[in-house]
Write a protein that holds these residues in place. Structure first.
Motif, mmCIF file in Angstrom:
data_model
loop_
_atom_site.group_PDB
_atom_site.id
_atom_site.type_symbol
_atom_site.label_atom_id
_atom_site.label_comp_id
_atom_site.label_asym_id
_atom_site.label_seq_id
_atom_site.Cartn_x
_atom_site.Cartn_y
_atom_site.Cartn_z
ATOM 1 N N LEU A 28 0.832 -1.208 0.000
ATOM 2 C CA LEU A 28 0.000 0.000 0.000
ATOM 3 C C LEU A 28 0.866 1.257 0.000
ATOM 4 O O LEU A 28 0.526 2.245 -0.665
ATOM 5 C CB LEU A 28 -0.933 -0.004 1.213
ATOM 6 N N HIS A 29 1.981 1.221 0.729
ATOM 7 C CA HIS A 29 2.907 2.354 0.694
ATOM 8 C C HIS A 29 3.466 2.530 -0.709
ATOM 9 O O HIS A 29 3.587 3.651 -1.215
ATOM 10 C CB HIS A 29 4.056 2.145 1.683
ATOM 11 N N LYS A 30 3.796 1.427 -1.344
ATOM 12 C CA LYS A 30 4.343 1.479 -2.693
ATOM 13 C C LYS A 30 3.329 2.060 -3.670
ATOM 14 O O LYS A 30 3.685 2.748 -4.622
ATOM 15 C CB LYS A 30 4.765 0.072 -3.140
ATOM 16 N N SER A 31 2.033 1.797 -3.423
ATOM 17 C CA SER A 31 0.999 2.317 -4.318
ATOM 18 C C SER A 31 0.859 3.819 -4.184
ATOM 19 O O SER A 31 0.333 4.487 -5.065
ATOM 20 C CB SER A 31 -0.346 1.655 -3.995
ATOM 21 N N SER A 32 1.343 4.388 -3.069
ATOM 22 C CA SER A 32 1.237 5.830 -2.854
ATOM 23 C C SER A 32 2.407 6.554 -3.528
ATOM 24 O O SER A 32 2.202 7.350 -4.433
ATOM 25 C CB SER A 32 1.214 6.127 -1.362
ATOM 26 N N PHE A 33 3.632 6.302 -3.067
ATOM 27 C CA PHE A 33 4.805 6.849 -3.737
ATOM 28 C C PHE A 33 6.020 5.992 -3.417
ATOM 29 O O PHE A 33 6.048 5.272 -2.415
ATOM 30 C CB PHE A 33 5.048 8.313 -3.349
ATOM 31 N N ASP A 87 5.408 9.385 -7.676
ATOM 32 C CA ASP A 87 4.004 9.433 -7.235
ATOM 33 C C ASP A 87 3.161 8.405 -7.997
ATOM 34 O O ASP A 87 2.572 8.707 -9.027
ATOM 35 C CB ASP A 87 3.464 10.844 -7.450
ATOM 36 N N HIS A 88 3.092 7.191 -7.457
ATOM 37 C CA HIS A 88 2.347 6.132 -8.140
ATOM 38 C C HIS A 88 0.836 6.249 -7.942
ATOM 39 O O HIS A 88 0.079 5.550 -8.609
ATOM 40 C CB HIS A 88 2.829 4.759 -7.664
ATOM 41 N N SER A 89 0.401 7.082 -7.032
ATOM 42 C CA SER A 89 -1.045 7.214 -6.812
ATOM 43 C C SER A 89 -1.665 8.314 -7.673
ATOM 44 O O SER A 89 -2.868 8.515 -7.650
ATOM 45 C CB SER A 89 -1.336 7.498 -5.335
ATOM 46 N N ARG A 90 -0.837 9.024 -8.429
ATOM 47 C CA ARG A 90 -1.359 10.140 -9.215
ATOM 48 C C ARG A 90 -2.347 9.672 -10.283
ATOM 49 O O ARG A 90 -3.335 10.346 -10.569
ATOM 50 C CB ARG A 90 -0.225 10.932 -9.861
ATOM 51 N N ARG A 145 -4.436 7.246 -10.104
ATOM 52 C CA ARG A 145 -5.724 6.997 -9.471
ATOM 53 C C ARG A 145 -6.422 8.311 -9.103
ATOM 54 O O ARG A 145 -7.627 8.441 -9.212
ATOM 55 C CB ARG A 145 -5.533 6.122 -8.229
ATOM 56 N N ARG A 146 -5.638 9.315 -8.684
ATOM 57 C CA ARG A 146 -6.211 10.596 -8.273
ATOM 58 C C ARG A 146 -6.622 11.455 -9.464
ATOM 59 O O ARG A 146 -7.642 12.138 -9.435
ATOM 60 C CB ARG A 146 -5.199 11.404 -7.435
#
Length: 250
Positions: free
Chosen positions: A27-32, A41-44, A46-47
């Motif tokens: 989950l941390h990896k999915s964020s950044f 920024d791997h969550s960009r 999705r956002r």
């Protein structure tokens, strides 16, 4: 990471196939991803609907390659690196065979399939031929973000009959990007011809009193035509992104 991939992590944890520590790590990896010289920024995606875009200027070739490979592995959408040189591309292409380079736009990209609506188009107009590099940055950005794009170049106010020849495309476009240097007058003219949103891009093209785009920037900000927004000097990328977001509204 997509919502489906996040759900898969949660399901694995729920079924006991991974530990809480492993789930937290994913989950941390999915964020950044903190790699020291960058926090990717791997969550960009999705956002915002599109992966992080790399500003290549000022980065080393090695840094650029590392970030592109990380985004390639963790994203579903197209990957872009703006303001990139041919030398940077040659280095990246040795490791990423599917990478492509648009020399005029100065963009390295990995294109992934996306559905485009031909009935909702972005139109890009330039005042002069010298404005085309900024226009091509805007065009390729908007295209990779999933838009149908039309262009008409060198139709500025010095020969305004050239602009009127494209009135049909002006009327049919959903969003219009106007790119001009010198005194930046084209944005006001187009703004007075359409009921669609106009995104004005001042360029650094022009003689001394153009002040490397400042004159066009101030003229566009001061336009008496309603419905014009203005991005920074030479910022074709910013115009392409804003046009895309408007164009995808329904």
């Amino acid at each position: 990471m997509t919502d489906a991939e996040l759900m898969d992590i949660l399901q694995q944890y729920k079924e006991g196939r991974i530990s809480s520590e492993q789930a937290l790590q994913e989950l941390h990896k999915s964020s950044f991803e903190d790699v020291g010289f960058a926090e990717i920024d791997h969550s960009r995606e999705r956002r915002q609907g599109f992966p992080e875009v790399i500003f290549a200027e000022g980065k080393t070739k090695e840094q650029l390659l590392f970030i592109m490979k990380s985004l390639q592995e963790n994203s579903q959408g197209s990957i872009m690196a703006t303001r990139a040189s041919r030398e940077m591309f040659d280095f990246v292409h040795e490791d990423i065979a599917e990478a492509r380079y648009d020399e005029m736009a100065r963009i390295i990209y990995i294109e992934r399939p996306v559905r485009r609506d031909p009935h909702h188009t972005i139109l890009i107009l330039t005042a002069g031929t010298s404005d085309i590099p900024v226009a091509e940055e805007a065009r390729l950005t908007a295209y990779l973000w999933g838009n149908a794009v039309k262009t008409h170049y060198d139709c500025g106010v010095a020969g305004i009959h050239r602009l009127f020849a494209h009135k049909k495309d002006i009327d049919e476009a959903n969003v219009i990007i106007v790119i001009a240097g010198m005194e930046g007058a084209l944005a006001s003219v187009v703004g007075g011809l359409t009921d669609k949103p106009v995104i004005a891009v001042p360029t650094s093209v022009g003689y001394g009193a153009a002040f490397h785009g400042v004159t066009a920037l101030l003229a566009m900000l001061s336009s008496c035509a309603a419905g014009i927004s203005v991005v920074n000097i030479d910022n074709g990328f910013g115009a392409g992104v804003l046009a895309s977001k408007i164009n995808h509204l329904r």
